[in-house]
Design a protein around this motif. Structure first.
Motif, PDB file in Angstrom:
ATOM      1  N   GLU A   1       0.815  -1.225   0.000  1.00 25.72           N
ATOM      2  CA  GLU A   1       0.000   0.000   0.000  1.00 25.72           C
ATOM      3  C   GLU A   1       0.847   1.273   0.000  1.00 25.72           C
ATOM      4  N   LEU A   2       2.166   1.157  -0.057  1.00 22.47           N
ATOM      5  CA  LEU A   2       3.055   2.307   0.041  1.00 22.47           C
ATOM      6  C   LEU A   2       2.775   3.332  -1.054  1.00 22.47           C
ATOM      7  N   VAL A   3       2.748   4.615  -0.683  1.00 17.39           N
ATOM      8  CA  VAL A   3       2.568   5.690  -1.669  1.00 17.39           C
ATOM      9  C   VAL A   3       3.671   6.719  -1.479  1.00 17.39           C
ATOM     10  N   PRO A   4       4.031   7.437  -2.538  1.00 17.49           N
ATOM     11  CA  PRO A   4       5.076   8.460  -2.431  1.00 17.49           C
ATOM     12  C   PRO A   4       4.570   9.677  -1.646  1.00 17.49           C
ATOM     13  N   TYR A   5       5.491  10.331  -0.970  1.00 24.49           N
ATOM     14  CA  TYR A   5       5.186  11.568  -0.262  1.00 24.49           C
ATOM     15  C   TYR A   5       6.112  12.654  -0.811  1.00 24.49           C
ATOM     16  N   ARG A   6       5.534  13.734  -1.300  1.00 18.19           N
ATOM     17  CA  ARG A   6       6.280  14.851  -1.874  1.00 18.19           C
ATOM     18  C   ARG A   6       7.262  14.372  -2.951  1.00 18.19           C
ATOM     19  N   MET A   7       6.802  13.463  -3.771  1.00 20.25           N
ATOM     20  CA  MET A   7       7.603  12.951  -4.880  1.00 20.25           C
ATOM     21  C   MET A   7       6.738  12.994  -6.149  1.00 20.25           C
ATOM     22  N   ASP A   8       6.257  14.211  -6.465  1.00 17.97           N
ATOM     23  CA  ASP A   8       5.380  14.401  -7.622  1.00 17.97           C
ATOM     24  C   ASP A   8       5.773  15.682  -8.352  1.00 17.97           C
ATOM     25  N   ARG A   9       5.028  16.011  -9.392  1.00 18.80           N
ATOM     26  CA  ARG A   9       5.339  17.195 -10.202  1.00 18.80           C
ATOM     27  C   ARG A   9       5.295  18.473  -9.361  1.00 18.80           C
ATOM     28  N   LYS A  10       4.303  18.583  -8.488  1.00 21.42           N
ATOM     29  CA  LYS A  10       4.156  19.785  -7.666  1.00 21.42           C
ATOM     30  C   LYS A  10       5.408  20.011  -6.814  1.00 21.42           C
ATOM     31  N   ALA A  11       5.854  18.960  -6.138  1.00 21.33           N
ATOM     32  CA  ALA A  11       7.045  19.079  -5.302  1.00 21.33           C
ATOM     33  C   ALA A  11       8.279  19.376  -6.153  1.00 21.33           C
ATOM     34  N   PHE A  12       8.335  18.768  -7.333  1.00 19.73           N
ATOM     35  CA  PHE A  12       9.465  18.976  -8.236  1.00 19.73           C
ATOM     36  C   PHE A  12       9.605  20.452  -8.599  1.00 19.73           C
ATOM     37  N   PHE A  13       8.506  21.088  -8.944  1.00 25.83           N
ATOM     38  CA  PHE A  13       8.574  22.495  -9.343  1.00 25.83           C
ATOM     39  C   PHE A  13       8.748  23.419  -8.141  1.00 25.83           C
ATOM     40  N   GLU A  14       8.329  22.981  -6.974  1.00 27.59           N
ATOM     41  CA  GLU A  14       8.587  23.781  -5.775  1.00 27.59           C
ATOM     42  C   GLU A  14      10.086  23.923  -5.525  1.00 27.59           C
ATOM     43  N   GLY A  15      10.834  22.924  -5.900  1.00 30.86           N
ATOM     44  CA  GLY A  15      12.286  22.961  -5.682  1.00 30.86           C
ATOM     45  C   GLY A  15      13.072  23.392  -6.907  1.00 30.86           C
ATOM     46  N   LYS A  16      12.461  24.110  -7.799  1.00 28.75           N
ATOM     47  CA  LYS A  16      13.085  24.481  -9.074  1.00 28.75           C
ATOM     48  C   LYS A  16      14.432  25.155  -8.900  1.00 28.75           C
ATOM     49  N   SER A  17      14.576  26.009  -7.901  1.00 25.06           N
ATOM     50  CA  SER A  17      15.825  26.755  -7.727  1.00 25.06           C
ATOM     51  C   SER A  17      16.985  25.842  -7.318  1.00 25.06           C
ATOM     52  N   HIS A  18      16.694  24.595  -7.011  1.00 26.16           N
ATOM     53  CA  HIS A  18      17.740  23.668  -6.574  1.00 26.16           C
ATOM     54  C   HIS A  18      17.837  22.443  -7.484  1.00 26.16           C
ATOM     55  N   TRP A  19      17.321  22.549  -8.686  1.00 24.41           N
ATOM     56  CA  TRP A  19      17.410  21.444  -9.637  1.00 24.41           C
ATOM     57  C   TRP A  19      18.859  21.125  -9.967  1.00 24.41           C
ATOM     58  N   LEU A  20      19.117  19.854 -10.216  1.00 25.54           N
ATOM     59  CA  LEU A  20      20.424  19.405 -10.674  1.00 25.54           C
ATOM     60  C   LEU A  20      20.278  18.879 -12.098  1.00 25.54           C
ATOM     61  N   PRO A  21      21.227  19.157 -12.981  1.00 26.51           N
ATOM     62  CA  PRO A  21      21.098  18.748 -14.387  1.00 26.51           C
ATOM     63  C   PRO A  21      21.245  17.240 -14.578  1.00 26.51           C
ATOM     64  N   LEU A  22      20.671  16.742 -15.669  1.00 24.77           N
ATOM     65  CA  LEU A  22      20.752  15.327 -16.015  1.00 24.77           C
ATOM     66  C   LEU A  22      21.787  15.119 -17.110  1.00 24.77           C
ATOM     67  N   GLU A  23      22.594  14.091 -16.958  1.00 26.17           N
ATOM     68  CA  GLU A  23      23.505  13.703 -18.023  1.00 26.17           C
ATOM     69  C   GLU A  23      22.776  12.774 -18.989  1.00 26.17           C
ATOM     70  N   LYS A  24      23.368  12.584 -20.152  1.00 29.92           N
ATOM     71  CA  LYS A  24      22.715  11.779 -21.188  1.00 29.92           C
ATOM     72  C   LYS A  24      22.414  10.365 -20.707  1.00 29.92           C
ATOM     73  N   ALA A  25      23.391   9.734 -20.062  1.00 32.29           N
ATOM     74  CA  ALA A  25      23.196   8.363 -19.591  1.00 32.29           C
ATOM     75  C   ALA A  25      22.085   8.299 -18.542  1.00 32.29           C
ATOM     76  N   TYR A  26      21.990   9.331 -17.715  1.00 33.31           N
ATOM     77  CA  TYR A  26      20.955   9.378 -16.674  1.00 33.31           C
ATOM     78  C   TYR A  26      19.579   9.498 -17.317  1.00 33.31           C
ATOM     79  N   ARG A  27      19.473  10.334 -18.360  1.00 32.67           N
ATOM     80  CA  ARG A  27      18.199  10.486 -19.073  1.00 32.67           C
ATOM     81  C   ARG A  27      17.757   9.149 -19.663  1.00 32.67           C
ATOM     82  N   GLU A  28      18.716   8.412 -20.202  1.00 27.48           N
ATOM     83  CA  GLU A  28      18.382   7.123 -20.807  1.00 27.48           C
ATOM     84  C   GLU A  28      17.844   6.152 -19.762  1.00 27.48           C
ATOM     85  N   LYS A  29      18.397   6.193 -18.556  1.00 26.03           N
ATOM     86  CA  LYS A  29      17.916   5.326 -17.486  1.00 26.03           C
ATOM     87  C   LYS A  29      16.505   5.725 -17.047  1.00 26.03           C
TER      88      LYS A  29
END
Length: 435
Positions: free
Chosen positions: A369-397
């Motif tokens: 029954e486990l569900v994510p907490y603060r692991m959605d689009r809303k939370a993602f955009f709330e932390g926009k100023s602290h985003w870290l870039p993705l490398e090509k290999a990471y995007r592929e994963k």
């Protein structure tokens, strides 16, 4: 300093073992027998043997005599340079019938023998792992590696990069993998494991630890997408600990230990319990608890406790990929609190590959029954100023996760991450609260 005889034979045998002339069924044994060469295994002395220095008479003369001696023993053939007969050598080559003698001279076991013994060790390990216990993630990973390695040796006439080239170290890696599959449920300290396997508390760490962790990293399916997990975390996952593990939690959990009941809710900032406590305690049903939060990062766990307004919540420090003993704790908590069906279970981790994998593992193995907490689009955009870039290999994963049904809950977030080429660590939310 090595003799010219040793240096020459080592270079020729090394070249033979790396060539297409070598096969595992090559007979490099008694005199007069040997492998079949379709091409010569030769050295161009002036280019490939720097010890042959025609400007130094003593070295030059000594090399010439060494080659003649080896030829007289039926191990090599040679050719003089044009117009330099009995003066300057041009080439030296290994004779098929001399391969066995060359190995004997070097005190080196023939590669065919080494590989045959390695295959035997792999097959022995396969048999021992097969009867080591239930089919765990670890056992399946080790079985997969052993199958792949056996096929590699048979097809390539060589061991893969996963095993050391030294035969004894390769066997030690196989021993360690086999013993990992036999670990008790609560795991083992690293140095105790090393003594158990090799009679030396530091052998594992100094000699084969890096090889074992690489095998685990590449063959445990849960880790296939996560390149950031450390070797220590990998070993802890399978039950090998550098130091005794402690588990932290906070909330009104009631446990029975040593015949008495303890209410952990009496400790407002939480408690830490060790491996022995987890093994021996029972968790009591508690209708007061309505929510359970498994929090990946320690800083967020501490901050959540300080700011919590949920008196009926149990907060558990998840850490990285949970170890066997931590998994046992999680399972005891879930079994005691889930019977009524009213408790909600949450996991809060990094918004990245590791966080997704940890959530999936906890949900698949322990808490459906486990569900994510603060692991959605809303939370993602709330932390926009602290985003870290993705490398090509990471995007592929990340793209791979979009094809896996058991990550469906994260698909909207993964799309947002790919569109914005960013990921977000859980600690960023601590900074956002200060801004």
């Amino acid at each position: 300093m090595k003799s010219y005889e040793t240096l020459l034979l080592e270079k020729l045998i090394d070249k033979y073992e790396k060539s297409k002339q070598f096969t595992m069924d090559a007979d490099a044994g008694e005199a007069g027998e040997g492998p079949v060469f379709t091409r010569r295994i030769l050295l161009n002395l002036r280019q490939e043997f720097p010890e042959y220095d025609v400007e130094d008479f003593e070295k030059w003369a000594a090399c010439n005599q060494t080659v003649k001696d080896l030829a007289g023993q039926g191990m090599v053939g040679y050719r003089w340079a044009d117009h330099e007969r009995e003066n300057i050598l041009s080439q030296v080559w290994l004779l098929p019938e001399g391969v066995g003698r060359a190995y004997e001279k070097l005190g080196r076991p023939p590669k065919a023998q080494v590989l045959a013994e390695l295959l035997e060790c792999i097959e022995t390990a396969e048999a021992e792992v097969a009867c080591s216990g239930p089919q765990t993630e670890l056992r399946l990973a080790v079985e997969k590696f052993l199958q792949e390695e056996k096929q590699y040796v048979a097809e390539r006439n060589s061991s893969s990069v996963y095993l050391p080239k030294e035969p004894e170290l390769a066997k030690a890696v196989l021993t360690a993998l086999t013993e990992l599959c036999r670990l008790p449920e609560d795991g083992c300290l690293e140095r105790v494991f090393s003594v158990r396997c090799f009679g030396d508390s530091k052998f594992f760490e100094k000699s084969i630890k890096s090889k074992v962790t690489r095998i685990l990293r590449d063959h445990l399916p849960e880790l296939g997408q996560d390149s950031e997990i450390t070797g220590e975390e990998l070993l802890q996952w399978v039950g090998i600990y550098r130091a005794p593990e402690e588990m932290s939690l906070c909330g009104p959990l009631r446990i029975c230990l040593s015949g008495g009941e303890v209410d952990l809710g009496l400790f407002p900032t939480g408690v830490s319990i060790n491996r022995d406590a987890v093994l021996n305690m029972d968790v009591r049903e508690n209708k007061e608890i309505q929510e359970v939060f498994f929090i990946e990062n320690k800083a967020n766990y501490v901050d959540f406790i300080k700011k919590r307004d949920r008196a009926a919540a149990l907060i558990v420090f998840h850490g990285g990929f949970y170890s066997p003993v931590k998994g046992l704790l999680f399972r005891k908590i879930y079994q005691a609190l889930s019977s009524g069906g009213s408790v909600r279970f949450y996991h809060w981790g990094d918004l990245d590959l590791g966080g997704f994998q940890m959530h999936r593992r906890l949900r698949s193995n322990i808490i459906p029954e486990l569900v994510p907490y603060r692991m959605d689009r809303k939370a993602f955009f709330e932390g926009k100023s602290h985003w870290l870039p993705l490398e090509k290999a990471y995007r592929e994963k990340l793209q791979i996760l979009l094809e896996q049904e058991d990550h469906r809950v994260f698909w909207p977030l993964i799309h947002a991450m790919l569109e914005n080429n960013a990921r977000l660590e859980q600690e960023a939310f601590l900074l956002c609260s200060l801004e």
